[in-house]
Write a protein that holds these residues in place. Structure first.
Motif, PDB file in Angstrom:
ATOM      1  N   LEU A   1     -15.893  -1.461   8.180  1.00 15.87           N
ATOM      2  CA  LEU A   1     -14.577  -0.955   8.026  1.00 15.87           C
ATOM      3  C   LEU A   1     -14.224  -0.777   6.568  1.00 15.87           C
ATOM      4  CD1 LEU A   1     -11.199  -2.235   9.879  1.00 15.87           C
ATOM      5  CD2 LEU A   1     -11.127  -1.700   7.273  1.00 15.87           C
ATOM      6  N   LEU A   2     -14.559  -1.699   5.752  1.00 12.80           N
ATOM      7  CA  LEU A   2     -14.066  -1.361   4.447  1.00 12.80           C
ATOM      8  C   LEU A   2     -15.154  -0.535   3.886  1.00 12.80           C
ATOM      9  CD1 LEU A   2     -13.881  -5.246   3.137  1.00 12.80           C
ATOM     10  CD2 LEU A   2     -12.070  -3.445   3.396  1.00 12.80           C
ATOM     11  N   ALA A   3     -16.423  -0.518   4.218  1.00 15.77           N
ATOM     12  CA  ALA A   3     -17.140   0.544   3.862  1.00 15.77           C
ATOM     13  C   ALA A   3     -16.747   2.210   4.312  1.00 15.77           C
ATOM     14  CB  ALA A   3     -18.795   0.330   4.223  1.00 15.77           C
ATOM     15  N   ARG A   4     -16.274   2.337   5.372  1.00 13.25           N
ATOM     16  CA  ARG A   4     -15.728   3.261   6.076  1.00 13.25           C
ATOM     17  C   ARG A   4     -14.781   3.893   5.156  1.00 13.25           C
ATOM     18  NH1 ARG A   4     -16.236   1.451  11.123  1.00 13.25           N
ATOM     19  NH2 ARG A   4     -14.296   1.032  11.259  1.00 13.25           N
ATOM     20  N   VAL A   5     -13.894   2.993   4.610  1.00 10.76           N
ATOM     21  CA  VAL A   5     -12.705   3.655   3.903  1.00 10.76           C
ATOM     22  C   VAL A   5     -12.982   3.738   2.510  1.00 10.76           C
ATOM     23  CG1 VAL A   5     -11.246   2.775   5.394  1.00 10.76           C
ATOM     24  CG2 VAL A   5     -11.690   1.391   3.369  1.00 10.76           C
TER      25      VAL A   5
ATOM     26  N   VAL B   1       0.967  -1.181  -0.066  1.00  5.10           N
ATOM     27  CA  VAL B   1       0.120  -0.012  -0.125  1.00  5.10           C
ATOM     28  C   VAL B   1       0.892   1.357   0.004  1.00  5.10           C
ATOM     29  CG1 VAL B   1      -1.954  -1.069   0.864  1.00  5.10           C
ATOM     30  CG2 VAL B   1      -0.274  -0.269   2.535  1.00  5.10           C
ATOM     31  N   THR B   2       2.243   1.077  -0.330  1.00  2.84           N
ATOM     32  CA  THR B   2       2.890   2.242  -0.585  1.00  2.84           C
ATOM     33  C   THR B   2       2.768   2.825  -1.748  1.00  2.84           C
ATOM     34  OG1 THR B   2       4.782   0.790  -1.514  1.00  2.84           O
ATOM     35  CG2 THR B   2       4.735   1.345   0.943  1.00  2.84           C
TER      36      THR B   2
ATOM     37  N   ARG C   1      -1.583  -0.433  -8.996  1.00  4.92           N
ATOM     38  CA  ARG C   1      -0.873  -1.587  -9.668  1.00  4.92           C
ATOM     39  C   ARG C   1      -1.556  -2.808  -9.074  1.00  4.92           C
ATOM     40  NH1 ARG C   1       5.438  -0.642  -8.476  1.00  4.92           N
ATOM     41  NH2 ARG C   1       5.590  -2.711  -9.858  1.00  4.92           N
ATOM     42  N   LEU C   2      -2.219  -2.714  -7.830  1.00  6.96           N
ATOM     43  CA  LEU C   2      -2.610  -4.161  -7.208  1.00  6.96           C
ATOM     44  C   LEU C   2      -3.984  -4.195  -7.346  1.00  6.96           C
ATOM     45  CD1 LEU C   2      -1.384  -6.033  -4.996  1.00  6.96           C
ATOM     46  CD2 LEU C   2      -2.415  -4.673  -3.332  1.00  6.96           C
ATOM     47  N   GLY C   3      -4.377  -5.501  -7.786  1.00  5.49           N
ATOM     48  CA  GLY C   3      -5.765  -5.968  -7.981  1.00  5.49           C
ATOM     49  C   GLY C   3      -6.242  -6.564  -6.681  1.00  5.49           C
ATOM     50  N   VAL C   4      -7.442  -5.908  -6.311  1.00  9.73           N
ATOM     51  CA  VAL C   4      -8.149  -6.916  -5.070  1.00  9.73           C
ATOM     52  C   VAL C   4      -9.459  -6.880  -5.253  1.00  9.73           C
ATOM     53  CG1 VAL C   4      -6.499  -5.728  -3.241  1.00  9.73           C
ATOM     54  CG2 VAL C   4      -8.417  -4.525  -4.133  1.00  9.73           C
ATOM     55  N   ALA C   5     -10.185  -7.632  -4.510  1.00 10.94           N
ATOM     56  CA  ALA C   5     -11.566  -7.977  -4.731  1.00 10.94           C
ATOM     57  C   ALA C   5     -12.295  -7.845  -3.737  1.00 10.94           C
ATOM     58  CB  ALA C   5     -11.930  -9.425  -5.396  1.00 10.94           C
ATOM     59  N   PRO C   6     -12.558  -6.632  -3.031  1.00 15.07           N
ATOM     60  CA  PRO C   6     -13.018  -6.336  -1.747  1.00 15.07           C
ATOM     61  C   PRO C   6     -14.305  -6.731  -1.330  1.00 15.07           C
ATOM     62  CG  PRO C   6     -12.663  -4.145  -2.961  1.00 15.07           C
ATOM     63  CD  PRO C   6     -12.240  -5.348  -3.965  1.00 15.07           C
ATOM     64  N   THR C   7     -15.258  -7.049  -2.473  1.00 10.99           N
ATOM     65  CA  THR C   7     -16.472  -7.530  -2.072  1.00 10.99           C
ATOM     66  C   THR C   7     -16.642  -8.969  -1.996  1.00 10.99           C
ATOM     67  OG1 THR C   7     -17.030  -7.715  -4.320  1.00 10.99           O
ATOM     68  CG2 THR C   7     -17.781  -5.670  -3.338  1.00 10.99           C
ATOM     69  N   ASN C   8     -15.263  -9.846  -2.187  1.00 17.16           N
ATOM     70  CA  ASN C   8     -15.234 -11.361  -2.416  1.00 17.16           C
ATOM     71  C   ASN C   8     -14.831 -11.686  -0.916  1.00 17.16           C
ATOM     72  OD1 ASN C   8     -13.412 -13.932  -2.532  1.00 17.16           O
ATOM     73  ND2 ASN C   8     -14.931 -13.456  -4.446  1.00 17.16           N
ATOM     74  N   ALA C   9     -15.678 -12.666  -0.471  1.00 23.10           N
ATOM     75  CA  ALA C   9     -15.623 -13.253   0.856  1.00 23.10           C
ATOM     76  C   ALA C   9     -13.898 -13.536   1.346  1.00 23.10           C
ATOM     77  CB  ALA C   9     -16.207 -14.629   0.860  1.00 23.10           C
TER      78      ALA C   9
ATOM     79  N   GLU D   1      -7.691  -0.699   9.923  1.00 19.41           N
ATOM     80  CA  GLU D   1      -8.143   0.362   9.327  1.00 19.41           C
ATOM     81  C   GLU D   1      -7.046   1.332   8.321  1.00 19.41           C
ATOM     82  OE1 GLU D   1     -11.737   2.109  11.026  1.00 19.41           O
ATOM     83  OE2 GLU D   1     -11.656   3.814   9.535  1.00 19.41           O
ATOM     84  N   GLN D   2      -6.200   1.377   9.195  1.00 18.83           N
ATOM     85  CA  GLN D   2      -5.093   2.256   8.376  1.00 18.83           C
ATOM     86  C   GLN D   2      -4.637   1.731   6.979  1.00 18.83           C
ATOM     87  OE1 GLN D   2      -1.882   2.802  10.804  1.00 18.83           O
ATOM     88  NE2 GLN D   2      -3.186   4.242  12.326  1.00 18.83           N
ATOM     89  N   TRP D   3      -4.390   0.189   7.330  1.00 18.57           N
ATOM     90  CA  TRP D   3      -3.950  -0.385   5.902  1.00 18.57           C
ATOM     91  C   TRP D   3      -5.123  -0.491   4.934  1.00 18.57           C
ATOM     92  CZ3 TRP D   3      -5.635  -4.366   2.867  1.00 18.57           C
ATOM     93  CH2 TRP D   3      -4.621  -4.926   2.158  1.00 18.57           C
ATOM     94  N   ALA D   4      -6.348  -0.513   5.357  1.00 18.05           N
ATOM     95  CA  ALA D   4      -7.428  -0.496   4.398  1.00 18.05           C
ATOM     96  C   ALA D   4      -7.575   0.957   3.812  1.00 18.05           C
ATOM     97  CB  ALA D   4      -8.696  -0.909   5.039  1.00 18.05           C
ATOM     98  N   GLN D   5      -7.310   2.092   4.609  1.00 14.27           N
ATOM     99  CA  GLN D   5      -7.381   3.374   4.090  1.00 14.27           C
ATOM    100  C   GLN D   5      -6.310   3.526   3.081  1.00 14.27           C
ATOM    101  OE1 GLN D   5      -9.891   5.513   5.242  1.00 14.27           O
ATOM    102  NE2 GLN D   5      -9.385   6.028   3.172  1.00 14.27           N
ATOM    103  N   ALA D   6      -5.249   3.176   3.541  1.00 12.48           N
ATOM    104  CA  ALA D   6      -3.906   3.289   2.611  1.00 12.48           C
ATOM    105  C   ALA D   6      -4.198   2.431   1.121  1.00 12.48           C
ATOM    106  CB  ALA D   6      -2.639   2.578   3.182  1.00 12.48           C
ATOM    107  N   LEU D   7      -4.771   1.464   1.237  1.00 12.12           N
ATOM    108  CA  LEU D   7      -5.263   0.705   0.150  1.00 12.12           C
ATOM    109  C   LEU D   7      -6.073   1.437  -0.704  1.00 12.12           C
ATOM    110  CD1 LEU D   7      -5.072  -1.964  -1.675  1.00 12.12           C
ATOM    111  CD2 LEU D   7      -6.918  -2.774  -0.402  1.00 12.12           C
ATOM    112  N   ALA D   8      -7.105   1.924  -0.190  1.00 16.25           N
ATOM    113  CA  ALA D   8      -8.356   2.687  -0.720  1.00 16.25           C
ATOM    114  C   ALA D   8      -7.791   3.902  -1.522  1.00 16.25           C
ATOM    115  CB  ALA D   8      -9.349   3.114   0.127  1.00 16.25           C
ATOM    116  N   ASP D   9      -6.653   4.565  -0.934  1.00  9.62           N
ATOM    117  CA  ASP D   9      -6.395   5.628  -1.315  1.00  9.62           C
ATOM    118  C   ASP D   9      -5.153   5.430  -2.508  1.00  9.62           C
ATOM    119  OD1 ASP D   9      -7.745   6.999   0.664  1.00  9.62           O
ATOM    120  OD2 ASP D   9      -6.114   7.292   1.999  1.00  9.62           O
ATOM    121  N   ASN D  10      -4.588   4.179  -2.654  1.00  5.85           N
ATOM    122  CA  ASN D  10      -3.710   3.814  -3.477  1.00  5.85           C
ATOM    123  C   ASN D  10      -4.115   3.580  -4.804  1.00  5.85           C
ATOM    124  OD1 ASN D  10      -0.958   4.163  -3.523  1.00  5.85           O
ATOM    125  ND2 ASN D  10      -0.619   1.759  -2.983  1.00  5.85           N
TER     126      ASN D  10
END
Lengths: 354, 340, 539
Positions: B333-337, B155-156, B162-170, B189-198
């Motif tokens: 958490l995921l919704a918040r970020v 998340v740097t 560059r990173l693919g994720v499936a946040p709605t996936n179980a 939450e910090q990590w998730a926020q960093a991912l969301a902002d990235n």
């Protein structure tokens, strides 16, 4: 007896009163024409008799059986009233035979087929029962519609301008045939039409409707010779209208003192009245009959020739023009001087309010 | 001209139902001893069931579907469910069913057969196989050394977009839940926020991520290990452009999620249903999964598939898979970020 | 006595053809039609019953969402991406509908009013996108163009697969529409395009708009394609709520939001639909056009078949060639899947038609708030993703008819709820075209209202009933999520067999099922391209 009795019937169409307090008694087996201009309520009256429109007031009954009354109506399928619509309205998905047999119950054996064949023969379409409706001419379609309506042996048959869409020649022939057929079947029939000639030639009696009101109900002759109002007089045939003064059963006008009957009012001597005459009541002097004491000099201004008879426009010396109809034998020439007379009593109506 | 009889229309639904009825294999319904809801697919599970039936003579009626939809179905059915056993591809779904109190407690000899870290702690369900979270990367543009060893490295700024994720996936949510449990709420939450902002590349599930990486559309993504093995089996490992990176043991990015099974309340007395769950953690059952799915066996002593790091090296210390059932908090958490 | 046979019986404008002339022009038809201000009670009852059945998903959603309290609503709806989801859903639906309307009308006009080679073949090709499930179309495209993701590909592909919903009814309406008016407009100095809009468009507009409604609802409720193309819409959010959080309340609230959007669309269609100002129809011979014009029209006509059928199938074939899971095909199993697919599709089509019939009958002849409510309720199911309708019927059948749970009956019923709207629109216009006077004639010939309707209206509206049934059958064949939830254990349709294999990446094994699914669904689609819109055309 199962007469059709329409008693103080009113029908609304939207917010307007399409039929207003109409009473008619139609005798069994009689053919009655309902005559009136477009929008006079004649189709609404017909639909009310068929049970397709409700009655606002009054009642409709056949014999002792009441069919309609405000808020209560025997459904169309149980009234024993047949209907031949204006456009034939054949079921396009059924053959001619199936159309005719629509109301003939399916049973075992040949009874149904026989009845269909009989009806088809009756209307002169015996060979066409396997045709599709779209293979028929307009006249044929009307015959099928008629046979279809006759099939369940209705007490009353309604015909809604069934000949309106046909060309003139076909119309004349077909309507005479139909009238004869209906009389032969003894079916009580009501024919709606806006064509006064059709009404007068076919019907036993004619009901004239205007703006939902019944203006007059009588034999064709009564309607034509003794119209109940100046409106009926003008609607049912041509009229010649002259201003004059009433004096002892005569109207003094440009044609002289014409014998007349006052319709719907009792004028006093000296009153201004309107005299109405049918064009064929006016004749050249040499034809003059005994009771036509009056006469006037005129000059033939124009002749419109119609084969069996002709309409002449004649300029009176007094400055008016009157039209007269005479048989097309021995016609005068344009410009010829005639002495005109009136061969039967005219009709006197009040002058129009200024 | 023939007249049409609308009555003949009525024949249609009747014909349809008859046709559908004929297509149903009637013999299966006749003497099935219990009903299995399988959240894993038919091609995988059916041979296992056939083997089970052959060995025990017990007939099984199986209903196949996606794990989440099966879980939604079970939740909707509640106690009226015709299901006796639920085989789930995901610990979270098992947790959700257990949370609703729809599972009955399994006997100790079943839950005790598997490595305890990969099963429920209260005996409501038992783990059957495990699969590791991995990073899949484009082997043509990257080498393994280019890839960070912990999840924080992805998340740097360097990894922006560059990173693919499936946040709605179980599977992703299980991983974030693990992150919360291991690192604490704030760190997660910090990590998730960093991912969301990235500027992450959002996918619907693991397979499209793998496909996208393998096609060179994106450079890397977070998936489960066995998707890669499956596709490698399909097209040949040497033809795989995508490669796998295992993160450091103990990092949430290397968390192992399980396929597991539970016994529904209505089947508490059903010996046959229980026998099936027992079969899943038997040597035959475990070996079957290893061979077919390249997943980790959870019963000690059964060898893992070739090419996989040892399961022991991926055990996260002091982590209880049952905690993966706190999905609601993860969702929030995921919704918040703003990831879902 | 008998009448003499009529002389010179030239099959001139017949009574029947004349009867098709503008219901409401004058005479009895006008009076009977305007009289029909209040629908008969039995029809209202039947229609309400059908509408109630169609509202089961809505009731379910209200139960699920209602338990959670208003603050949960606010919280869910104001959450980060929900508004974005909703905006995406609306944007996609609007763009897809507009494109399908323009393209579909252009294709229909080209094929029925211009002289193009092989018009029937082109019409058939234009109906084929109906047979391709949207997830399959998306998948096929992604094989060839992996970067095809987001709004634009979703929009274009959805437009291609939904275009037939507009093109087919408009082509049928054009065949029944009068060309005289257009000629008159040309003689009054209008150009060809202007003449089309002035004279012909009003005649085909109701058909086009009704098709547009189906397109809009399809786009709103589609999940398979937007999931493939990674375009997050409300259906995506609903699926996530079920599958990620097992949160049925959240899913229900999002689904209710979708219902609100769908209702806006349905009401919009109602106000835009208008009445058919039908003039006497006279067939128009297709106009000859030059080679250059022909070539420039080719992309228009070919767009949907290429984008919606050819390219996806090419993609699937490519994957098939690459796949190493080719193995012997289990023929009996494939046949069983075909059998059950066709079986449930037929049953669903018949049931949907039966349920849609009273609603269409109300919509065809009557106005008013009650009719509006009933008709809108009938459209509800089509706006919801299959999983919502599926779960609602799980809920409903367990609560009301537990004996029928997981039986074909409930499955077929779910299809009917989902796809009834496809039948309502076509049948409504078919029924509206039956002259009122024909039914009245049947009444005077001794038939009760219901029997008159059965003997006259139904057979005349039958082509439109057939179209509705085929549309439902095609949609049923392709349906997946509700099928997975509700099918009797052990029954496989082509769609579930396909799913069985694609979830595990076995494209080689999946390909025959995909091919057969498209082929089987193509059969009713092709029949559809040949049916004429109303009985009237056959007169």
């Amino acid at each position: 007896m199962s007469d059709l009795v329409i008693d103080h019937a009113s029908v609304t169409h939207g917010s307007t009163l399409a039929v207003d307090d109409v009473s008619l008694t139609i005798r069994q087996g009689e053919l009655v024409a309902v005559l009136g201009p477009s929008g006079c309520g004649k189709t609404s009256l017909l639909l009310a008799i068929a049970g397709l429109l409700p009655l606002q007031e009054g009642s409709i009954s056949v014999g002792s059986r009441e069919l309609s009354r405000r808020g209560r109506s025997v459904p169309p399928e149980k009234r024993g009233v047949g209907w031949v619509p204006q456009e034939a309205s054949l079921f396009p998905h059924l053959s001619v035979g199936e159309n005719i047999g629509f109301a003939v119950p399916r049973g075992r054996g040949r009874a149904r087929a026989d009845r269909i064949a009989e009806l088809a023969r009756l209307v002169g379409l015996g060979a066409l029962t396997n045709r599709a409706p779209n293979q028929l001419s307009g006249g044929q379609a009307q015959r099928v519609a008629l046979a279809r309506a006759l099939a369940p042996r209705p007490d009353v048959l309604l015909l809604d301008e069934p000949f309106a869409a046909l060309d003139t020649q076909l119309r004349t022939g077909l309507r005479r045939e139909v009238a004869e057929l209906l009389r032969a079947q003894g079916t009580t029939s009501i024919l709606v039409t806006h064509d006064q000639e059709e009404a007068l030639t076919l019907a036993d009696r004619v009901a004239v409707l205007r703006d939902g009101h019944l203006e007059q109900f009588g034999t064709p002759e009564e309607i034509y010779q003794q119209p109940a109002s100046d409106w009926v007089a003008q609607f049912v045939g041509d009229v010649v209208e002259l201003e004059g003064r009433w004096r002892a059963g005569r109207v003094t006008c440009a044609l002289g003192a014409v014998e007349a009957a006052a319709v719907g009012f009792a004028p006093a001597d000296g009153d201004a009245v309107r005299l109405m005459l049918r064009p064929e009541w006016i004749v050249p002097r040499h034809d003059l009959l005994a009771h036509a004491a009056a006469g006037a000099d005129a000059r033939v201004a124009s002749i419109s020739y119609a084969g069996h008879d002709a309409m002449l426009a004649c300029d009176l010396t007094a400055g008016l023009t009157v039209r007269m109809r005479m048989a097309a034998v021995d016609l005068p020439e344009v410009g010829e001087q005639l002495r005109l007379a009136v061969q039967r009593p005219g009709l006197a109506f009040p002058t129009r309010a200024a | 001209m023939r007249s049409f009889r609308p009555v003949s229309l009525l024949a249609l639904p009747i014909a349809g139902l008859l046709l559908a009825g004929c297509a149903a294999p009637a013999e299966e319904e006749a003497d099935a001893a219990f009903t299995l809801y399988s959240g894993r697919d038919e091609d995988l599970v059916q041979p296992l069931i056939d083997a089970f039936t052959e060995e025990t003579g017990i007939e099984v009626e199986v209903r196949y579907g996606n794990t989440p939809e099966m879980a939604a179905l079970l939740l909707e059915e509640g106690d009226a469910s015709p299901a006796d056993v639920f085989l789930s591809q995901d610990a979270g779904a098992l947790g959700a069913i257990a949370d609703e109190g729809l599972f009955t407690t399994l006997p100790e000899d079943i839950t005790g057969a598997v490595v305890p870290e990969f099963s429920s702690t209260d005996g409501s369900w038992v783990g059957v196989t495990g699969r590791a979270r991995v990073v899949v990367y484009d082997g043509e543009t990257l080498t393994e050394d280019d890839l960070p060893d912990t999840i924080d490295g992805y998340v740097t700024e360097e990894w922006a977009g560059r990173l693919g994720v499936a946040p709605t996936n179980a599977s992703f949510q299980s991983f974030v839940t693990a992150l919360r449990v291991i690192e604490g709420e704030d760190a997660a939450e910090q990590w998730a926020q960093a991912l969301a902002d990235n500027d992450p590349q959002i996918f619907e599930s693991n397979i499209p991520i793998l496909t996208a990486v393998n096609d060179g559309v994106i450079e890397a993504g977070l998936i489960n290990h066995y998707y890669w093995f499956r596709q490698a089996n399909e097209v040949g490992a040497e033809n795989m452009r995508a490669q796998l990176k295992y993160l450091t043991a103990g990092d949430a990015g290397s968390i192992v999620n399980v396929t597991g099974a539970g016994l529904l309340n209505g089947a508490a007395e059903n010996e046959d249903a229980l026998a099936f769950i027992e079969y899943l953690v038997s040597e035959a059952g475990q070996q079957y999964f290893v061979n077919e799915t390249f997943e980790y066996p959870l019963v000690p002593g059964i060898p893992a598939p070739e090419g996989l790091p040892a399961l022991e090296s991926l055990v996260t210390p002091n982590f209880d898979l049952s905690d993966l059932d706190s999905l609601a908090e993860t969702q929030e958490l995921l919704a918040r970020v703003g990831l879902i | 006595m008998t009448l003499a046979p009529p002389a010179a019986a030239a099959p001139a404008p017949s009574g029947a053809a004349a009867a098709s002339r503008a219901p409401g022009e004058r005479g009895a038809d006008a009076r009977l039609a305007s009289r029909a201000a209040r629908p008969p009670l039995w029809l209202v009852l039947l229609g309400s019953f059908a509408a109630l059945l169609a509202s089961i998903p809505l009731v379910y959603l209200l139960v699920r969402a209602g338990g959670s309290g208003p603050e949960r609503f606010v919280e869910t709806l104001t959450r980060g991406r929900v508004l974005e989801y909703a905006a995406n859903s609306l944007g996609l639906a609007a763009a897809t509908t507009a494109t399908a309307l323009v393209l579909g009308t252009a294709v229909a006009f080209t094929l029925s009013r211009l002289r193009v080679p092989f018009p029937r073949l082109w019409l058939l090709a234009s109906s084929l996108p109906l047979a391709v499930p949207s997830f399959l179309a998306g998948y096929g495209w992604l094989v060839l163009v992996p970067s095809a993701q987001g709004f634009v590909p979703s929009w274009l592909l959805l437009s291609a697969v939904t275009m037939p919903y507009v093109a087919l009814p408009v082509a049928a309406a054009l065949r029944g529409a009068s060309g005289d008016l257009e000629g008159v407009a040309r003689t009054l100095g209008r150009g060809p395009l202007s003449a089309f809009f002035v004279a012909t468009w009003p005649q085909v507009r109701p058909a086009a708009i009704a098709g547009g409604l189906l397109v809009a609802l399809y786009a709103l409720s589609d999940f398979g394609l937007v999931a493939m193309m990674r375009f997050p819409t409300l259906t995506w959010g609903i699926s996530a709520a079920y599958s990620a959080s097992f949160d049925r309340a959240q899913a229900a609230i999002l689904a209710l939001l979708l219902v609100v959007l769908a209702l806006l669309v349905v009401l919009g269609e109602r106000s835009a639909r208008g009445r058919v100002p039908r003039a006497a129809a006279r067939a128009v011979a297709p106009r000859a056009i030059g080679r250059g014009m022909l070539l420039s029209l080719l992309p228009v006509v070919a767009a949907a078949p290429v984008v919606g059928v050819a390219i996806p199938l090419l993609g699937l074939a490519t994957r098939l060639v690459q796949a190493e899971t080719l193995r012997e095909l289990d023929v009996p199993r494939l046949l069983a899947a075909i059998g059950s697919t066709v079986g449930v599709a037929l049953a669903a089509a018949a049931l949907a038609v039966v349920l849609a019939l009273p609603i269409a009958a109300l919509g065809a002849r009557f106005r008013g708030r009650l009719v509006s409510v009933i008709e809108s309720a009938g459209y509800l199911g089509h706006a919801l993703p299959g999983i919502v309708v599926g779960l609602s019927l799980v809920f409903f059948s367990l609560a009301v008819l537990p004996g029928l749970y997981q039986s074909v009956v409930v499955l077929v019923f779910a299809y009917a709820v989902l796809f009834m709207p496809k039948a309502i629109g076509t049948m409504r216009s078919g029924l509206a075209d039956v002259p009122v006077s024909l039914v009245a004639v049947a009444r005077t010939l001794g038939e009760s209202p219901l029997r008159a309707w059965w003997r006259v209206t139904v057979p005349l509206a039958l082509p439109s009933v057939g179209i509705g049934a085929l549309l439902v059958a095609i949609a049923t064949m392709k349906e997946l999520p509700a099928t997975l939830l509700l099918r009797p254990t052990g029954i496989q349709t082509l769609a579930t067999e396909l799913w069985n294999r694609t979830v595990v990446f076995e494209f080689g094994a999946a390909a025959p099922y995909a091919a057969v699914l498209v082929l089987v669904a193509a059969v009713p689609a092709m029949v559809l391209s040949g049916i004429r819109s109303t009985a009237k055309e056959e007169w």
